[in-house]
Design a protein around this motif. Structure first.
Motif, PDB file in Angstrom:
ATOM      1  N   MET A   1       0.847  -1.170   0.000  1.00 24.71           N
ATOM      2  CA  MET A   1       0.000   0.000   0.000  1.00 24.71           C
ATOM      3  C   MET A   1       0.895   1.238   0.000  1.00 24.71           C
ATOM      4  O   MET A   1       1.835   1.336   0.761  1.00 24.71           O
ATOM      5  N   THR A   2       0.584   2.190  -0.849  1.00 22.02           N
ATOM      6  CA  THR A   2       1.318   3.448  -0.913  1.00 22.02           C
ATOM      7  C   THR A   2       1.061   4.246   0.351  1.00 22.02           C
ATOM      8  O   THR A   2      -0.052   4.291   0.855  1.00 22.02           O
ATOM      9  N   ARG A   3       2.076   4.875   0.845  1.00 25.61           N
ATOM     10  CA  ARG A   3       1.939   5.679   2.056  1.00 25.61           C
ATOM     11  C   ARG A   3       1.470   7.086   1.689  1.00 25.61           C
ATOM     12  O   ARG A   3       2.019   7.713   0.783  1.00 25.61           O
ATOM     13  N   ILE A   4       0.472   7.590   2.414  1.00 27.18           N
ATOM     14  CA  ILE A   4      -0.044   8.928   2.192  1.00 27.18           C
ATOM     15  C   ILE A   4       0.246   9.755   3.445  1.00 27.18           C
ATOM     16  O   ILE A   4      -0.172   9.385   4.538  1.00 27.18           O
ATOM     17  N   GLU A   5       0.975  10.839   3.261  1.00 22.32           N
ATOM     18  CA  GLU A   5       1.270  11.720   4.383  1.00 22.32           C
ATOM     19  C   GLU A   5       0.086  12.675   4.549  1.00 22.32           C
ATOM     20  O   GLU A   5      -0.201  13.497   3.686  1.00 22.32           O
ATOM     21  N   LEU A   6      -0.609  12.550   5.665  1.00 27.93           N
ATOM     22  CA  LEU A   6      -1.813  13.338   5.915  1.00 27.93           C
ATOM     23  C   LEU A   6      -1.644  14.070   7.240  1.00 27.93           C
ATOM     24  O   LEU A   6      -1.734  13.484   8.298  1.00 27.93           O
ATOM     25  N   ASN A   7      -1.336  15.366   7.153  1.00 28.84           N
ATOM     26  CA  ASN A   7      -1.107  16.168   8.345  1.00 28.84           C
ATOM     27  C   ASN A   7      -2.292  17.055   8.702  1.00 28.84           C
ATOM     28  O   ASN A   7      -2.466  17.419   9.856  1.00 28.84           O
ATOM     29  N   ARG A   8      -3.063  17.440   7.689  1.00 31.16           N
ATOM     30  CA  ARG A   8      -4.148  18.391   7.934  1.00 31.16           C
ATOM     31  C   ARG A   8      -5.274  18.181   6.933  1.00 31.16           C
ATOM     32  O   ARG A   8      -5.032  17.987   5.745  1.00 31.16           O
ATOM     33  N   LEU A   9      -6.513  18.209   7.424  1.00 33.23           N
ATOM     34  CA  LEU A   9      -7.689  18.177   6.569  1.00 33.23           C
ATOM     35  C   LEU A   9      -8.184  19.603   6.394  1.00 33.23           C
ATOM     36  O   LEU A   9      -8.240  20.374   7.354  1.00 33.23           O
ATOM     37  N   ILE A  10      -8.548  19.939   5.176  1.00 31.95           N
ATOM     38  CA  ILE A  10      -9.067  21.269   4.883  1.00 31.95           C
ATOM     39  C   ILE A  10     -10.585  21.183   4.794  1.00 31.95           C
ATOM     40  O   ILE A  10     -11.134  20.392   4.022  1.00 31.95           O
ATOM     41  N   TRP A  11     -11.245  21.992   5.613  1.00 30.91           N
ATOM     42  CA  TRP A  11     -12.709  22.008   5.681  1.00 30.91           C
ATOM     43  C   TRP A  11     -13.242  23.366   5.250  1.00 30.91           C
ATOM     44  O   TRP A  11     -12.621  24.396   5.515  1.00 30.91           O
ATOM     45  N   GLU A  12     -14.408  23.348   4.626  1.00 26.85           N
ATOM     46  CA  GLU A  12     -15.176  24.547   4.315  1.00 26.85           C
ATOM     47  C   GLU A  12     -16.596  24.282   4.784  1.00 26.85           C
ATOM     48  O   GLU A  12     -16.995  23.123   4.941  1.00 26.85           O
ATOM     49  N   ASN A  13     -17.367  25.325   4.970  1.00 31.12           N
ATOM     50  CA  ASN A  13     -18.757  25.134   5.379  1.00 31.12           C
ATOM     51  C   ASN A  13     -19.510  24.250   4.399  1.00 31.12           C
ATOM     52  O   ASN A  13     -20.329  23.424   4.788  1.00 31.12           O
ATOM     53  N   TRP A  14     -19.206  24.399   3.084  1.00 32.76           N
ATOM     54  CA  TRP A  14     -19.924  23.631   2.072  1.00 32.76           C
ATOM     55  C   TRP A  14     -19.735  22.128   2.247  1.00 32.76           C
ATOM     56  O   TRP A  14     -20.700  21.375   2.252  1.00 32.76           O
ATOM     57  N   ASN A  15     -18.485  21.682   2.386  1.00 35.34           N
ATOM     58  CA  ASN A  15     -18.274  20.230   2.466  1.00 35.34           C
ATOM     59  C   ASN A  15     -18.781  19.657   3.786  1.00 35.34           C
ATOM     60  O   ASN A  15     -19.304  18.545   3.824  1.00 35.34           O
ATOM     61  N   VAL A  16     -18.681  20.402   4.873  1.00 32.90           N
ATOM     62  CA  VAL A  16     -19.207  19.930   6.160  1.00 32.90           C
ATOM     63  C   VAL A  16     -20.718  19.743   6.057  1.00 32.90           C
ATOM     64  O   VAL A  16     -21.264  18.712   6.445  1.00 32.90           O
ATOM     65  N   LYS A  17     -21.402  20.740   5.493  1.00 32.95           N
ATOM     66  CA  LYS A  17     -22.864  20.682   5.355  1.00 32.95           C
ATOM     67  C   LYS A  17     -23.280  19.574   4.395  1.00 32.95           C
ATOM     68  O   LYS A  17     -24.208  18.814   4.669  1.00 32.95           O
ATOM     69  N   HIS A  18     -22.599  19.461   3.265  1.00 36.73           N
ATOM     70  CA  HIS A  18     -22.923  18.430   2.271  1.00 36.73           C
ATOM     71  C   HIS A  18     -22.810  17.025   2.870  1.00 36.73           C
ATOM     72  O   HIS A  18     -23.712  16.208   2.719  1.00 36.73           O
ATOM     73  N   ILE A  19     -21.711  16.757   3.540  1.00 36.92           N
ATOM     74  CA  ILE A  19     -21.484  15.421   4.104  1.00 36.92           C
ATOM     75  C   ILE A  19     -22.515  15.108   5.183  1.00 36.92           C
ATOM     76  O   ILE A  19     -23.032  13.999   5.252  1.00 36.92           O
ATOM     77  N   LEU A  20     -22.847  16.078   5.998  1.00 35.95           N
ATOM     78  CA  LEU A  20     -23.841  15.864   7.053  1.00 35.95           C
ATOM     79  C   LEU A  20     -25.239  15.686   6.467  1.00 35.95           C
ATOM     80  O   LEU A  20     -25.944  14.732   6.799  1.00 35.95           O
ATOM     81  N   ASP A  21     -25.650  16.579   5.568  1.00 33.68           N
ATOM     82  CA  ASP A  21     -27.005  16.528   5.000  1.00 33.68           C
ATOM     83  C   ASP A  21     -27.215  15.326   4.089  1.00 33.68           C
ATOM     84  O   ASP A  21     -28.253  14.678   4.132  1.00 33.68           O
ATOM     85  N   ARG A  22     -26.239  15.047   3.256  1.00 37.37           N
ATOM     86  CA  ARG A  22     -26.410  13.994   2.241  1.00 37.37           C
ATOM     87  C   ARG A  22     -26.069  12.597   2.753  1.00 37.37           C
ATOM     88  O   ARG A  22     -26.677  11.609   2.340  1.00 37.37           O
ATOM     89  N   HIS A  23     -25.084  12.508   3.662  1.00 39.13           N
ATOM     90  CA  HIS A  23     -24.586  11.193   4.063  1.00 39.13           C
ATOM     91  C   HIS A  23     -24.637  10.943   5.573  1.00 39.13           C
ATOM     92  O   HIS A  23     -24.158   9.911   6.043  1.00 39.13           O
ATOM     93  N   SER A  24     -25.167  11.895   6.326  1.00 38.14           N
ATOM     94  CA  SER A  24     -25.332  11.774   7.785  1.00 38.14           C
ATOM     95  C   SER A  24     -24.027  11.473   8.521  1.00 38.14           C
ATOM     96  O   SER A  24     -24.013  10.701   9.479  1.00 38.14           O
ATOM     97  N   LEU A  25     -22.953  12.076   8.056  1.00 37.76           N
ATOM     98  CA  LEU A  25     -21.652  11.928   8.707  1.00 37.76           C
ATOM     99  C   LEU A  25     -21.172  13.308   9.123  1.00 37.76           C
ATOM    100  O   LEU A  25     -21.170  14.245   8.327  1.00 37.76           O
ATOM    101  N   SER A  26     -20.756  13.429  10.373  1.00 40.31           N
ATOM    102  CA  SER A  26     -20.287  14.717  10.881  1.00 40.31           C
ATOM    103  C   SER A  26     -18.783  14.872  10.638  1.00 40.31           C
ATOM    104  O   SER A  26     -18.071  13.902  10.354  1.00 40.31           O
ATOM    105  N   LYS A  27     -18.317  16.090  10.797  1.00 40.67           N
ATOM    106  CA  LYS A  27     -16.887  16.385  10.698  1.00 40.67           C
ATOM    107  C   LYS A  27     -16.126  15.547  11.726  1.00 40.67           C
ATOM    108  O   LYS A  27     -15.077  14.985  11.430  1.00 40.67           O
ATOM    109  N   LYS A  28     -16.687  15.427  12.916  1.00 36.07           N
ATOM    110  CA  LYS A  28     -16.071  14.628  13.979  1.00 36.07           C
ATOM    111  C   LYS A  28     -15.976  13.148  13.572  1.00 36.07           C
ATOM    112  O   LYS A  28     -14.969  12.487  13.830  1.00 36.07           O
ATOM    113  N   ASP A  29     -17.048  12.620  12.926  1.00 39.06           N
ATOM    114  CA  ASP A  29     -17.033  11.233  12.440  1.00 39.06           C
ATOM    115  C   ASP A  29     -15.877  11.016  11.463  1.00 39.06           C
ATOM    116  O   ASP A  29     -15.157  10.021  11.552  1.00 39.06           O
TER     117      ASP A  29
END
Length: 88
Positions: A1-29
């Motif tokens: 498996m290729t290693r992915i360096e992930l130090n920070r997630l970038i959030w905007e109001n749009w993606n937080v709202k979309h994921i919660l409304d459409r897929h019932s997953l919170s930013k915390k999830d």
């Protein structure tokens, strides 16, 4: 498996709202699930699809690289059948 360096997630109001409304997953999830990546693949436009364990289910988190170690969260949803097969 290729290693992915992930130090920070970038959030905007749009993606937080979309994921919660459409897929019932919170930013915390998403932030909790991303700590338990079971598999990954590359998707549309070179985005990375992380298949993660969240409680008793598998979810797919689609991220797009912006800078080294920084990824924009495009969306997150329940893993589809093809993605679930990657996790054995």
């Amino acid at each position: 498996m290729t290693r992915i360096e992930l130090n920070r997630l970038i959030w905007e109001n749009w993606n937080v709202k979309h994921i919660l409304d459409r897929h019932s997953l919170s930013k915390k999830d998403i932030e909790k699930a991303i700590l338990d990546v079971r598999a990954h693949r590359y998707g549309y436009k070179g985005r990375v699809v992380l298949i993660c364990k969240l409680k008793k289910r598998l979810i797919s988190i689609i991220i797009d690289k912006k800078q080294t170690g920084q990824y924009y969260v495009v969306t997150a949803r329940p893993a589809d059948k093809k993605e679930r097969k990657l996790v054995k």
